[in-house]
Design a protein around this motif. Structure first.
Motif, PDB file in Angstrom:
ATOM      1  N   ARG A  19      28.804  26.948  31.267  1.00 14.34           N
ATOM      2  CA  ARG A  19      27.626  27.418  30.668  1.00 14.34           C
ATOM      3  C   ARG A  19      27.316  28.756  31.389  1.00 14.34           C
ATOM      4  N   LEU A  20      27.577  28.940  32.698  1.00 10.75           N
ATOM      5  CA  LEU A  20      27.217  30.040  33.039  1.00 10.75           C
ATOM      6  C   LEU A  20      28.185  31.443  32.597  1.00 10.75           C
ATOM      7  N   VAL A  21      29.527  30.980  32.249  1.00  9.89           N
ATOM      8  CA  VAL A  21      30.259  31.852  31.491  1.00  9.89           C
ATOM      9  C   VAL A  21      29.864  32.077  30.273  1.00  9.89           C
ATOM     10  N   ALA A  22      29.794  31.202  29.655  1.00  4.03           N
ATOM     11  CA  ALA A  22      29.228  31.213  28.100  1.00  4.03           C
ATOM     12  C   ALA A  22      27.893  32.088  28.039  1.00  4.03           C
ATOM     13  N   HIS A  23      27.164  31.875  29.043  1.00  2.50           N
ATOM     14  CA  HIS A  23      25.772  32.832  29.281  1.00  2.50           C
ATOM     15  C   HIS A  23      26.130  34.277  29.616  1.00  2.50           C
ATOM     16  N   PHE A  24      26.683  34.492  30.690  1.00  5.01           N
ATOM     17  CA  PHE A  24      26.888  35.824  31.116  1.00  5.01           C
ATOM     18  C   PHE A  24      28.466  36.505  30.725  1.00  5.01           C
ATOM     19  N   GLY A  25      29.243  35.724  30.664  1.00  2.00           N
ATOM     20  CA  GLY A  25      30.544  36.214  30.606  1.00  2.00           C
ATOM     21  C   GLY A  25      31.116  36.499  31.873  1.00  2.00           C
ATOM     22  N   TRP A  26      32.510  36.629  31.984  1.00  2.79           N
ATOM     23  CA  TRP A  26      33.066  36.775  33.357  1.00  2.79           C
ATOM     24  C   TRP A  26      32.589  37.977  34.188  1.00  2.79           C
ATOM     25  N   GLU A  27      32.497  39.011  33.436  1.00  5.11           N
ATOM     26  CA  GLU A  27      31.924  40.442  33.968  1.00  5.11           C
ATOM     27  C   GLU A  27      30.950  40.372  34.674  1.00  5.11           C
ATOM     28  N   LEU A  28      29.889  39.856  33.859  1.00  7.25           N
ATOM     29  CA  LEU A  28      28.360  39.775  34.406  1.00  7.25           C
ATOM     30  C   LEU A  28      28.207  38.754  35.509  1.00  7.25           C
ATOM     31  N   ALA A  30      30.616  37.894  37.586  1.00  6.83           N
ATOM     32  CA  ALA A  30      31.265  38.600  38.844  1.00  6.83           C
ATOM     33  C   ALA A  30      30.269  39.475  39.543  1.00  6.83           C
ATOM     34  N   GLN A  31      29.208  40.137  38.685  1.00  2.00           N
ATOM     35  CA  GLN A  31      28.289  41.325  39.378  1.00  2.00           C
ATOM     36  C   GLN A  31      27.220  40.375  39.709  1.00  2.00           C
ATOM     37  N   GLN A  32      26.827  39.080  39.108  1.00  2.00           N
ATOM     38  CA  GLN A  32      25.916  38.302  39.938  1.00  2.00           C
ATOM     39  C   GLN A  32      26.489  37.660  41.290  1.00  2.00           C
ATOM     40  N   ILE A  33      27.488  37.363  41.280  1.00  2.00           N
ATOM     41  CA  ILE A  33      28.201  36.590  42.438  1.00  2.00           C
ATOM     42  C   ILE A  33      29.522  37.152  42.483  1.00  2.00           C
ATOM     43  N   ASN A  34      29.619  37.930  43.816  1.00  3.09           N
ATOM     44  CA  ASN A  34      30.791  38.955  43.918  1.00  3.09           C
ATOM     45  C   ASN A  34      32.105  38.123  44.530  1.00  3.09           C
ATOM     46  N   ILE A  35      32.725  37.199  43.878  1.00  2.00           N
ATOM     47  CA  ILE A  35      33.988  36.450  44.547  1.00  2.00           C
ATOM     48  C   ILE A  35      34.855  36.817  43.460  1.00  2.00           C
ATOM     49  N   ASN A  36      36.361  37.037  44.130  1.00  2.00           N
ATOM     50  CA  ASN A  36      37.302  37.197  43.351  1.00  2.00           C
ATOM     51  C   ASN A  36      37.748  36.720  42.219  1.00  2.00           C
ATOM     52  N   CYS A  37      37.559  35.201  42.357  1.00  2.06           N
ATOM     53  CA  CYS A  37      37.865  34.233  41.330  1.00  2.06           C
ATOM     54  C   CYS A  37      37.055  34.656  40.009  1.00  2.06           C
ATOM     55  N   PHE A  38      35.978  35.200  40.048  1.00  4.17           N
ATOM     56  CA  PHE A  38      35.437  35.627  38.935  1.00  4.17           C
ATOM     57  C   PHE A  38      35.780  37.037  38.321  1.00  4.17           C
ATOM     58  N   THR A  40      39.031  38.877  39.223  1.00  4.71           N
ATOM     59  CA  THR A  40      40.571  38.998  38.976  1.00  4.71           C
ATOM     60  C   THR A  40      41.337  37.844  38.081  1.00  4.71           C
ATOM     61  N   ASP A  41      41.509  37.942  36.845  1.00  2.52           N
ATOM     62  CA  ASP A  41      42.230  37.039  36.230  1.00  2.52           C
ATOM     63  C   ASP A  41      41.325  35.590  36.238  1.00  2.52           C
ATOM     64  N   SER A  43      39.729  32.252  35.382  1.00  2.08           N
ATOM     65  CA  SER A  43      39.606  31.270  34.250  1.00  2.08           C
ATOM     66  C   SER A  43      38.744  29.980  35.057  1.00  2.08           C
ATOM     67  N   ILE A  44      38.290  28.991  34.177  1.00  3.62           N
ATOM     68  CA  ILE A  44      37.546  27.844  34.637  1.00  3.62           C
ATOM     69  C   ILE A  44      38.361  27.241  35.741  1.00  3.62           C
ATOM     70  N   LYS A  45      39.511  26.981  35.498  1.00  2.00           N
ATOM     71  CA  LYS A  45      40.582  26.138  36.315  1.00  2.00           C
ATOM     72  C   LYS A  45      40.581  26.718  37.530  1.00  2.00           C
ATOM     73  N   SER A  46      41.056  28.038  37.701  1.00  2.00           N
ATOM     74  CA  SER A  46      41.137  28.608  39.148  1.00  2.00           C
ATOM     75  C   SER A  46      39.651  28.707  39.796  1.00  2.00           C
ATOM     76  N   SER A  47      38.729  29.190  39.078  1.00  2.00           N
ATOM     77  CA  SER A  47      37.303  29.149  39.677  1.00  2.00           C
ATOM     78  C   SER A  47      36.792  27.845  40.150  1.00  2.00           C
ATOM     79  N   LEU A  48      37.164  26.871  39.382  1.00  4.39           N
ATOM     80  CA  LEU A  48      36.855  25.504  40.084  1.00  4.39           C
ATOM     81  C   LEU A  48      37.548  25.025  41.078  1.00  4.39           C
TER      82      LEU A  48
END
Length: 71
Positions: A19-28, A30-38, A40-41, A43-48
């Motif tokens: 839901r967060l990705v659908a709302h913000f997109g990955w780029e935004l 990553a700006q909200q929460i500065n972690i590499n999995c958001f 660099t490349d 994906s839901i799977k790698s982020s989980l």
């Protein structure tokens, strides 16, 4: 009465992240929460995988979800 005050009750981490990705997109996100999995490349799977191992990051995701959708 069996209610709960937990706004995340019944939600999976995957549902929260999707839901967060659908709302913000990955780029935004990553700006909200500065972690590499958001950043660099992402994906839901790698982020989980990262979020399930890293409590501080999971806490940030859950806090962002609550502040975004439960206000």
């Amino acid at each position: 009465m069996t209610g709960t005050n937990d706004p995340l009750h019944g939600l999976t981490l995957a549902a929260i992240l999707e839901r967060l990705v659908a709302h913000f997109g990955w780029e935004l996100l990553a700006q909200q929460i500065n972690i590499n999995c958001f950043k660099t490349d992402p994906s839901i799977k790698s982020s989980l995988k990262f979020l399930r191992k890293t409590q501080w990051a999971r806490d940030k995701v859950e806090t962002l979800y609550i502040s975004t959708f439960n206000t």
